[in-house]
Design an enzyme around this catalytic site. Structure first.
Site, PDB file in Angstrom:
ATOM      1  N   TYR A  53       0.821  -1.216   0.000  1.00 18.12           N
ATOM      2  CA  TYR A  53       0.000   0.000   0.000  1.00 18.12           C
ATOM      3  C   TYR A  53       0.856   1.268   0.000  1.00 18.12           C
ATOM      4  CZ  TYR A  53      -3.604  -3.330   1.611  1.00 18.12           C
ATOM      5  OH  TYR A  53      -4.449  -4.401   1.757  1.00 18.12           O
ATOM      6  N   ILE A 227     -12.381  -4.803   8.306  1.00 18.48           N
ATOM      7  CA  ILE A 227     -11.444  -3.670   8.292  1.00 18.48           C
ATOM      8  C   ILE A 227     -11.855  -2.633   7.233  1.00 18.48           C
ATOM      9  CG2 ILE A 227      -9.375  -4.721   9.302  1.00 18.48           C
ATOM     10  CD1 ILE A 227      -8.578  -5.643   6.457  1.00 18.48           C
ATOM     11  N   SER A 230     -11.748   4.019   5.338  1.00 21.74           N
ATOM     12  CA  SER A 230     -12.272   5.351   5.049  1.00 21.74           C
ATOM     13  C   SER A 230     -11.200   6.379   5.361  1.00 21.74           C
ATOM     14  CB  SER A 230     -13.533   5.668   5.863  1.00 21.74           C
ATOM     15  OG  SER A 230     -14.020   6.941   5.476  1.00 21.74           O
ATOM     16  N   ASN A 239     -18.548   4.174  10.914  1.00 17.08           N
ATOM     17  CA  ASN A 239     -18.135   2.766  10.820  1.00 17.08           C
ATOM     18  C   ASN A 239     -17.762   2.190  12.191  1.00 17.08           C
ATOM     19  OD1 ASN A 239     -18.540   3.058   8.100  1.00 17.08           O
ATOM     20  ND2 ASN A 239     -16.369   3.149   7.544  1.00 17.08           N
TER      21      ASN A 239
HETATM   22  N1  LIG Z   1      -5.514  -8.762   1.685  1.00 16.50           N
HETATM   23  C1  LIG Z   1      -5.940  -8.251   0.549  1.00 16.50           C
HETATM   24  O1  LIG Z   1      -5.650  -8.754  -0.547  1.00 16.50           O
HETATM   25  C2  LIG Z   1      -6.814  -7.044   0.590  1.00 16.50           C
HETATM   26  C3  LIG Z   1      -7.513  -6.651  -0.566  1.00 16.50           C
HETATM   27  C4  LIG Z   1      -8.355  -5.541  -0.477  1.00 16.50           C
HETATM   28  C5  LIG Z   1      -8.469  -4.843   0.727  1.00 16.50           C
HETATM   29  N2  LIG Z   1      -7.741  -5.234   1.818  1.00 16.50           N
HETATM   30  C6  LIG Z   1      -7.834  -4.495   3.101  1.00 16.50           C
HETATM   31  O2  LIG Z   1      -9.209  -4.340   3.441  1.00 16.50           O
HETATM   32  C7  LIG Z   1      -9.507  -2.952   3.601  1.00 16.50           C
HETATM   33  C8  LIG Z   1     -10.951  -2.684   3.245  1.00 16.50           C
HETATM   34  O3  LIG Z   1     -11.227  -3.033   1.909  1.00 16.50           O
HETATM   35  P1  LIG Z   1     -11.363  -1.957   0.731  1.00 16.50           P
HETATM   36  O4  LIG Z   1     -10.608  -0.721   1.034  1.00 16.50           O
HETATM   37  O5  LIG Z   1     -11.018  -2.698  -0.522  1.00 16.50           O
HETATM   38  O6  LIG Z   1     -12.919  -1.662   0.640  1.00 16.50           O
HETATM   39  P2  LIG Z   1     -14.098  -1.194   1.634  1.00 16.50           P
HETATM   40  O7  LIG Z   1     -13.583  -0.955   2.997  1.00 16.50           O
HETATM   41  O8  LIG Z   1     -15.209  -2.164   1.428  1.00 16.50           O
HETATM   42  O9  LIG Z   1     -14.590   0.151   0.957  1.00 16.50           O
HETATM   43  C9  LIG Z   1     -13.857   1.331   0.971  1.00 16.50           C
HETATM   44  C10 LIG Z   1     -14.667   2.363   0.209  1.00 16.50           C
HETATM   45  O10 LIG Z   1     -15.902   2.611   0.892  1.00 16.50           O
HETATM   46  C11 LIG Z   1     -15.987   4.004   1.220  1.00 16.50           C
HETATM   47  N3  LIG Z   1     -16.638   4.078   2.526  1.00 16.50           N
HETATM   48  C12 LIG Z   1     -16.077   3.887   3.749  1.00 16.50           C
HETATM   49  N4  LIG Z   1     -16.989   3.992   4.722  1.00 16.50           N
HETATM   50  C13 LIG Z   1     -18.170   4.257   4.120  1.00 16.50           C
HETATM   51  C14 LIG Z   1     -19.502   4.487   4.603  1.00 16.50           C
HETATM   52  N5  LIG Z   1     -19.784   4.443   5.900  1.00 16.50           N
HETATM   53  N6  LIG Z   1     -20.472   4.751   3.673  1.00 16.50           N
HETATM   54  C15 LIG Z   1     -20.183   4.784   2.359  1.00 16.50           C
HETATM   55  N7  LIG Z   1     -18.945   4.579   1.838  1.00 16.50           N
HETATM   56  C16 LIG Z   1     -17.943   4.315   2.715  1.00 16.50           C
HETATM   57  C17 LIG Z   1     -14.578   4.515   1.202  1.00 16.50           C
HETATM   58  O11 LIG Z   1     -14.534   5.866   0.847  1.00 16.50           O
HETATM   59  P3  LIG Z   1     -13.904   7.011   1.842  1.00 16.50           P
HETATM   60  O12 LIG Z   1     -12.497   6.602   2.158  1.00 16.50           O
HETATM   61  O13 LIG Z   1     -13.980   8.236   1.016  1.00 16.50           O
HETATM   62  O14 LIG Z   1     -14.801   7.038   3.056  1.00 16.50           O
HETATM   63  C18 LIG Z   1     -13.953   3.673   0.079  1.00 16.50           C
HETATM   64  O15 LIG Z   1     -14.285   4.215  -1.175  1.00 16.50           O
HETATM   65  C19 LIG Z   1      -8.467  -2.286   2.685  1.00 16.50           C
HETATM   66  O16 LIG Z   1      -8.357  -0.904   2.922  1.00 16.50           O
HETATM   67  C20 LIG Z   1      -7.247  -3.086   3.026  1.00 16.50           C
HETATM   68  O17 LIG Z   1      -6.727  -2.657   4.269  1.00 16.50           O
HETATM   69  C21 LIG Z   1      -6.941  -6.337   1.775  1.00 16.50           C
END
Ligand SMILES: NC(=O)c1ccc[n+]([C@@H]2O[C@H](COP(=O)([O-])OP(=O)(O)OC[C@H]3O[C@@H](n4cnc5c(N)ncnc54)[C@H](OP(=O)(O)O)[C@@H]3O)[C@@H](O)[C@H]2O)c1
Length: 260
Positions: A53, A227, A230, A239
């Site tokens: 990241y 996790i 945001s 959240n």
């Molecule tokens: N191990 C792996 O291969 C892998 C892969 C993917 C992800 N991850 C981990 O998992 C974490 C979470 O997954 P992700 O980032 O892919 O997706 P996510 O948490 O499902 O979604 C993040 C998105 O949702 C928005 N958001 C956050 N809270 C919200 C709310 N209450 N209402 C509406 N929209 C909201 C965020 O925008 P804003 O930031 O503008 O609020 C961002 O655009 C990652 O950050 C990473 O740490 C790991």
């Protein structure tokens, strides 16, 4: 403000991981620092980062600047699959960037070339034995790949971080993790969810919360680590604000049925 009580689950060898943490993937330069500072201020105590990241340094600086005792914050980072041959150097670099002498959890980010690679896992085990990671695990591994690691090394990953959301719910996969004493950690809870779904809307209305909060509470009520990422203060607060209600068995079943 009093700290919200986020429940924990126990990772082998007896380490508590908060069921809700902050994701940091795609937090842009500068954003990760602010997001982690804000999250820690709000009461988050679990941060998920990865070497891939590019924000370990910002995460580490935010943890240090928060003034919160290091022992109260659970920090995860990950070994990129492209660099597994260099695992001993990578953990040292991650720790240097984070400014920490250990992480709470170190994960193999992906099975390299979709192979389990027990040799890599042996290096991760060695890092744990050297005190550089309190707990160790994998990400994006299948149960069969986890078995390969166990069979070859005698050490089972304590956790598997995989894509997870109501739409991904799979009772067999849940059981496969439970049977191996591997904690399931979900990622991308919102990206993988139709937030306009009628079932989520109905459950949300019953509790006076939002569909995103129902998704997070469903993870907590089923013992799955979540996790959400945001970088926005209001959404970070929303959240985290999932401790004042819980889902009934019937509601959990209805939300889980979105995966069938
Ligand atoms: N191990 C792996 O291969 C892998 C892969 C993917 C992800 N991850 C981990 O998992 C974490 C979470 O997954 P992700 O980032 O892919 O997706 P996510 O948490 O499902 O979604 C993040 C998105 O949702 C928005 N958001 C956050 N809270 C919200 C709310 N209450 N209402 C509406 N929209 C909201 C965020 O925008 P804003 O930031 O503008 O609020 C961002 O655009 C990652 O950050 C990473 O740490 C790991």
């Amino acid at each position: 403000m009093s700290e919200p009580a986020i429940p924990t689950v126990t990772l082998r060898p007896g380490i508590e991981i908060p069921l809700l943490g902050l994701g940091t993937w795609q937090a842009k330069e500068g954003e990760a620092y602010e997001a982690v500072r804000t999250a820690l201020d709000l009461g988050y105590r679990h941060i998920d980062t990865a070497r891939a990241y590019g924000n370990e340094e910002e995460v580490g600086r935010a943890v240090a600047d928060s003034g919160i005792d290091r022992s109260e914050i659970f920090v995860t980072t990950k070994l990129p699959s492209e660099e597994v041959g260099d695992a001993p150097r990578i953990i040292d670099e991650s720790l240097a960037k984070l400014g920490l002498d250990h992480v709470d959890l170190w994960l193999v980010h992906w099975p390299p070339n979709n192979e389990a690679r027990p040799d890599v896992w042996a290096d991760v085990v060695a890092a744990q034995q050297a005190g550089k990671a309190r707990a160790i695990g994998v990400s994006n591994y299948s149960p069969a790949q986890i078995d390969e690691l166990t069979d070859a090394t005698g050490v089972t990953p304590s956790i598997n971080q995989i894509p997870w959301s109501p739409a991904d719910y799979d009772a067999d996969l849940v059981a496969a993790h439970r049977d191996r004493d591997v904690v399931l950690e979900g990622y991308s809870p919102f990206k993988r969810t139709d937030l306009d779904d009628a079932v989520l809307a109905e459950v949300a209305a019953a509790h006076g919360v939002t569909p995103t909060q129902v998704v997070l509470r469903w993870h907590l009520d089923t013992g799955v680590v979540v996790i959400p990422k945001s970088v926005n203060r209001e959404r970070l607060a929303a959240n985290l604000d999932v401790t004042g209600f819980s889902l009934s068995a019937d509601e959990i079943a209805k939300v889980s049925a979105l995966g069938s």
